[in-house]
Design an enzyme around this catalytic site. Structure first.
Site, PDB file in Angstrom:
ATOM      1  N   ARG A   1       0.853  -1.188   0.000  1.00  0.00           N
ATOM      2  CA  ARG A   1       0.000   0.000   0.000  1.00  0.00           C
ATOM      3  C   ARG A   1       0.890   1.239   0.000  1.00  0.00           C
ATOM      4  NH1 ARG A   1      -1.672   0.686   4.400  1.00  0.00           N
ATOM      5  NH2 ARG A   1      -1.035  -1.152   5.536  1.00  0.00           N
TER       6      ARG A   1
ATOM      7  N   TYR B   1      -1.761  -3.435  -6.719  1.00  0.00           N
ATOM      8  CA  TYR B   1      -1.455  -4.277  -5.566  1.00  0.00           C
ATOM      9  C   TYR B   1      -2.460  -4.152  -4.422  1.00  0.00           C
ATOM     10  CZ  TYR B   1       1.658  -7.358  -3.043  1.00  0.00           C
ATOM     11  OH  TYR B   1       2.184  -8.459  -2.428  1.00  0.00           O
TER      12      TYR B   1
ATOM     13  N   LYS C   1      -9.472  -1.973   2.197  1.00  0.00           N
ATOM     14  CA  LYS C   1      -9.057  -0.868   3.060  1.00  0.00           C
ATOM     15  C   LYS C   1      -9.819   0.415   2.709  1.00  0.00           C
ATOM     16  CE  LYS C   1      -5.940  -3.428   4.984  1.00  0.00           C
ATOM     17  NZ  LYS C   1      -6.174  -3.956   6.333  1.00  0.00           N
TER      18      LYS C   1
ATOM     19  N   HIS D   1     -10.121  -2.161  12.081  1.00  0.00           N
ATOM     20  CA  HIS D   1      -9.054  -3.009  11.545  1.00  0.00           C
ATOM     21  C   HIS D   1      -8.822  -4.142  12.545  1.00  0.00           C
ATOM     22  CE1 HIS D   1      -4.648  -3.125   9.873  1.00  0.00           C
ATOM     23  NE2 HIS D   1      -5.431  -3.972   9.248  1.00  0.00           N
TER      24      HIS D   1
ATOM     25  N   SER E   1      -0.836  -3.662  10.559  1.00  0.00           N
ATOM     26  CA  SER E   1      -0.616  -4.610   9.468  1.00  0.00           C
ATOM     27  C   SER E   1       0.630  -5.453   9.725  1.00  0.00           C
ATOM     28  CB  SER E   1      -0.427  -3.839   8.170  1.00  0.00           C
ATOM     29  OG  SER E   1      -1.505  -2.963   7.990  1.00  0.00           O
TER      30      SER E   1
ATOM     31  N   CYS F   1       1.274  -7.836  11.899  1.00  0.00           N
ATOM     32  CA  CYS F   1       1.660  -8.071  13.297  1.00  0.00           C
ATOM     33  C   CYS F   1       1.006  -9.348  13.822  1.00  0.00           C
ATOM     34  CB  CYS F   1       1.248  -6.908  14.184  1.00  0.00           C
ATOM     35  SG  CYS F   1       2.322  -5.481  14.023  1.00  0.00           S
TER      36      CYS F   1
ATOM     37  N   LYS G   1      -2.172 -10.721  12.907  1.00  0.00           N
ATOM     38  CA  LYS G   1      -3.635 -10.806  13.039  1.00  0.00           C
ATOM     39  C   LYS G   1      -4.150 -12.128  12.482  1.00  0.00           C
ATOM     40  CE  LYS G   1      -6.056  -7.228  11.581  1.00  0.00           C
ATOM     41  NZ  LYS G   1      -5.055  -6.428  10.858  1.00  0.00           N
ATOM     42  N   THR G   2      -3.640 -12.501  11.297  1.00  0.00           N
ATOM     43  CA  THR G   2      -4.126 -13.747  10.696  1.00  0.00           C
ATOM     44  C   THR G   2      -3.749 -14.933  11.579  1.00  0.00           C
ATOM     45  OG1 THR G   2      -3.959 -12.712   8.531  1.00  0.00           O
ATOM     46  CG2 THR G   2      -4.152 -15.103   8.550  1.00  0.00           C
ATOM     47  N   ASN G   3      -2.561 -14.889  12.180  1.00  0.00           N
ATOM     48  CA  ASN G   3      -2.168 -15.988  13.075  1.00  0.00           C
ATOM     49  C   ASN G   3      -3.106 -16.081  14.275  1.00  0.00           C
ATOM     50  OD1 ASN G   3      -0.040 -16.467  11.386  1.00  0.00           O
ATOM     51  ND2 ASN G   3       1.490 -15.462  12.663  1.00  0.00           N
TER      52      ASN G   3
ATOM     53  N   ASP H   1      -9.177  -9.532   9.430  1.00  0.00           N
ATOM     54  CA  ASP H   1      -8.626  -8.201   9.156  1.00  0.00           C
ATOM     55  C   ASP H   1      -9.565  -7.037   9.475  1.00  0.00           C
ATOM     56  OD1 ASP H   1      -6.417  -6.655   8.149  1.00  0.00           O
ATOM     57  OD2 ASP H   1      -7.573  -6.259   6.339  1.00  0.00           O
TER      58      ASP H   1
ATOM     59  N   SER I   1       4.673 -10.390   0.409  1.00  0.00           N
ATOM     60  CA  SER I   1       3.984 -11.281  -0.524  1.00  0.00           C
ATOM     61  C   SER I   1       2.729 -11.829   0.156  1.00  0.00           C
ATOM     62  CB  SER I   1       4.907 -12.411  -0.976  1.00  0.00           C
ATOM     63  OG  SER I   1       5.415 -13.107   0.140  1.00  0.00           O
ATOM     64  N   ARG I   2       1.753 -12.189  -0.652  1.00  0.00           N
ATOM     65  CA  ARG I   2       0.416 -12.439  -0.090  1.00  0.00           C
ATOM     66  C   ARG I   2      -0.235 -13.692  -0.648  1.00  0.00           C
ATOM     67  NH1 ARG I   2      -1.768  -8.422   3.591  1.00  0.00           N
ATOM     68  NH2 ARG I   2      -0.269  -6.732   3.564  1.00  0.00           N
TER      69      ARG I   2
HETATM   70  C1  OXD Z   1      -2.909  -4.520   5.682  1.00  0.00           C
HETATM   71  C2  OXD Z   1      -3.601  -5.655   5.055  1.00  0.00           C
HETATM   72  O1  OXD Z   1      -1.993  -3.956   5.073  1.00  0.00           O
HETATM   73  O2  OXD Z   1      -4.453  -6.251   5.722  1.00  0.00           O
HETATM   74  O3  OXD Z   1      -3.276  -4.175   6.812  1.00  0.00           O
HETATM   75  O4  OXD Z   1      -3.341  -5.952   3.886  1.00  0.00           O
HETATM   76 MN    MN Z   2      -4.911  -5.230   7.549  1.00  0.00          MN
END
Ligand code: OXD
Ligand code: MN
Length: 624
Positions: A98, A237, A246, A266, A288, A290, A292-294, A313, A404-405
């Site tokens: 971003r 991206y 977002k 968020h 972002s 840190c 969150k997904t885990n 998210d 990378s995502r």
């Molecule tokens: C972020 C995302 O950048 O969730 O926070 O992609």
């Molecule tokens: Mn996010």
């Protein structure tokens, strides 16, 4: 589907069969339809695409678009033996995150955007946008993507339309939101909707060969909160291109929430089930990248506890008539950071990614599967890196880009809650605020009440990560993890949070906690193992919600008694535990000075109740 409904678009294979209506505007009438068509035609007149394609969200359409991108060299199809239905995209090396410096809030008044946003005067930026969008889709197809955030028609849901000249964005939006003609029907029936416009900014001259990742060095991501519009130019991206995420679900939705009395946050959303079988709902805000997904996919290391995933998210949160806060995850997929996601850190995510996934900027294995740092302990002997170059473990650079995502449907997560997309949402029991802090902030601290919790949220700072451009590791303020995502003046946003608390029943408002998995010892070592062991912190938090354990008052809030933490089966030394909860009044007083400096950047807009919290904090620290 009847054979008569099928046409063959190209000569190159029988699987290219498509309905005759492929890409056509749906034949739907209603009072709102004319405005939608007029808007689409207006954007087309400005951007001059070769074709307009109305996206219906069908599987056949998705498959066709993916195949077309493979043919054009924009996606690499992964080996279906290892990763069925999955693809790898490689972005331009300059378009990998971003771009906050190019993200603008174009509210009528500058103070409505506040000092934490880049403000742009609406008339001026509109003129600039008209200039850059003029002819920007020449030689390309303009897709019209109707989408719903939240279950279609749900009481907390909102709808929008994205026009885009990126098929990659269409495929991503198809995973991240609910795309379909049903949304057009709602618009036709007169439902309000958000207008979002996206162009990669790379028109093609006749006969000009396209590139794998078209984009433009000049970028604009512009939000018009007064007219509920987003215009994004130049980047393909993630959050710059999937405008529902977002741009809409946070920046624009935060403004809608301010006006309608709810919160767009968020935050991840989970259901925690205790050994006694009781279910609790927790929302947690972290900057972002840190973890969150885990945390959203936590597998507790302590016996008896279970976590079900609801979102990773974004959460939309609304006071209910029962005096509680109710939350939905408005998204339908995960756009997660790949590096650091592995068997030992997030086995659920690894299992979620078994197939039907679009990967971006990860490395490619010789067997046609993907790899990224942290997926396995040992790197494969050879790879093709995210830029398409040969790579070995001795190359001295990461094989996957740090940002990378993976993009994958939420429904594919093995621990997704069965009712994760329930339109009414779930009632919240606890809210967590976290950041990446090497010093000062303890493993967990509980707010004394709602306003103190809002104060904690407003003071979050965190070390920078790769999710946005900037220097990784630098400490930056990130209140409520919303710094890059709040669509209006953050001081007013803090005030909105305070006022939401006043609408809750005091005994039903969620408890608020601050957590920090990232504290380091003097030797630079992480003091807490994190990941599955964070369930030990969740255990304490739920015990607090249940009123089963006391807490110890400290100048910064309520801390656990060490004996109330379930540390069975883990190795953490007493010294480390002490350091994890150590509060040094002097460095906290210095932190309070920084908070005051931060508050002062908003002039006199900070709510007086938060200024009062800051004075009380200083008073308590001086007494300590
Ligand atoms: C972020 C995302 O950048 O969730 O926070 O992609
Ligand atoms: Mn996010």
């Amino acid at each position: 589907m009847a054979i008569a409904d099928i046409v063959t678009r190209t000569q190159t294979g029988p699987s290219r069969s498509l309905p005759a209506t492929y890409g056509e505007r749906p034949a739907i009438d209603g009072p709102g339809m004319a405005a939608l068509v007029e808007w689409v035609e207006g954007i087309a007149a400005l951007t001059q695409p070769d074709h307009i394609h109305w996206v219906d969200g069908s599987r056949a359409e998705n498959e066709y678009l993916l195949r077309e991108m493979v043919d054009e060299g924009k996606l690499i199809k992964l080996n279906p033996e290892w990763r069925p239905g999955s693809y790898l995209a490689r972005s331009h090396p300059s378009d990998v995150a971003r771009t906050e410096a190019r993200t603008f809030i174009a509210s009528e008044k500058e103070e409505a955007a506040g000092p934490t946003n880049n403000w742009a005067a609406p008339a001026e930026i509109r003129a600039t946008l008209e200039g850059v969008f003029e002819g920007s889709m020449r030689g390309r197809t303009m897709y019209v993507v109707p989408f719903s955030m939240g279950a279609v028609g749900g009481p907390l849901s909102h709808i929008g339309v994205q026009v885009t000249d990126s098929a990659y964005a269409v495929a991503s939006i198809g995973i991240m939101t609910r795309v379909g003609t049903e949304v057009v029907r709602q618009i036709a029936d007169g439902a309000p909707w958000v207008k979002t416009v996206h162009s990669v900014g790379a028109p093609l001259e006749p006969g000009q060969q396209d590139v794998a990742w078209p984009c433009n060095d000049e970028k604009y991501i512009v939000h018009f909160p007064d007219t509920l519009e987003v215009w994004s130019f130049g980047s393909g991206y993630g959050g710059n291109a999937i405008l529902a995420k977002k741009c809409f679900a946070l920046r624009i939705a935060s403004v809608i929430g301010r006006d309608e009395g709810w919160l767009a946050e968020h935050m991840l959303l989970i259901r925690v089930i205790s050994p006694e079988g009781k279910a609790y709902h927790v929302a947690a805000a972290f900057p972002s990248a840190c973890g969150k997904t885990n945390l959203a996919m936590l597998r507790p290391t302590i016996p008896g506890w279970r976590v079900e995933t609801l979102g990773d998210d974004i959460a939309w949160i609304r006071p209910g008539e029962d005096g509680r806060l109710w939350a939905i995850n408005p998204e339908a997929g995960f756009f997660g950071v790949a590096p650091g996601t592995g068997e030992s850190t997030n086995v659920t995510a690894v299992e979620t990614l078994w197939g039907n996934t679009i990967f971006t900027n990860v490395a490619l294995r010789p067997d046609g599967d993907v790899w990224w740092e942290g997926l396995t302990d040992q790197a494969p002997a050879e790879l093709i890196d995210w830029e398409g170059n040969p790579w070995t473990p001795d190359s001295g650079r990461p094989a996957a880009h740090p940002n990378s995502r993976f993009t994958v449907a939420a429904a594919q997560c093995p621990q997704i809650a069965a009712d994760w997309d329930t339109p009414e949402g779930v009632p919240l029991d606890a809210i967590l605020f976290g950041g990446r802090r090497a010093t000062n902030v303890p493993l967990v601290v509980e707010a004394t009440d709602w306003t103190h919790g809002v104060f904690l949220g407003s003071t979050i700072s965190s070390e920078r990560t790769a999710a946005a451009e900037g220097t990784v590791g630098e400490l930056r303020r990130d209140p409520f993890a919303m710094l890059p995502f709040c669509g209006y003046n953050m001081a007013d946003y803090f005030g909105h949070w305070v006022s939401i608390g006043q609408r809750l029943r005091f005994d039903r408002a969620p408890r608020i906690f601050q957590v920090n998995w990232f504290r380091k010892g003097a030797d630079g070592r992480f003091l807490w193992p994190g990941f599955g062991d964070n369930s030990r912190v969740i255990d304490w938090i739920i015990r607090r919600v249940e009123g089963r354990v006391p807490a110890v008052d400290s100048p910064i809030g309520r801390l656990p008694r060490i004996e109330d933490l379930n540390l069975d089966g883990m190795e953490v030394s007493e010294a480390d535990l002490e350091e994890l909860f150590a509060i040094d009044p002097d460095s906290w007083l210095a932190e309070a000075d920084l908070t005051e400096e931060f508050y002062d950047t908003f002039g006199d807009r900070i709510p007086s109740s938060l200024r009062a919290e800051l004075s009380s904090l200083r008073y308590r620290l001086k007494q300590a």
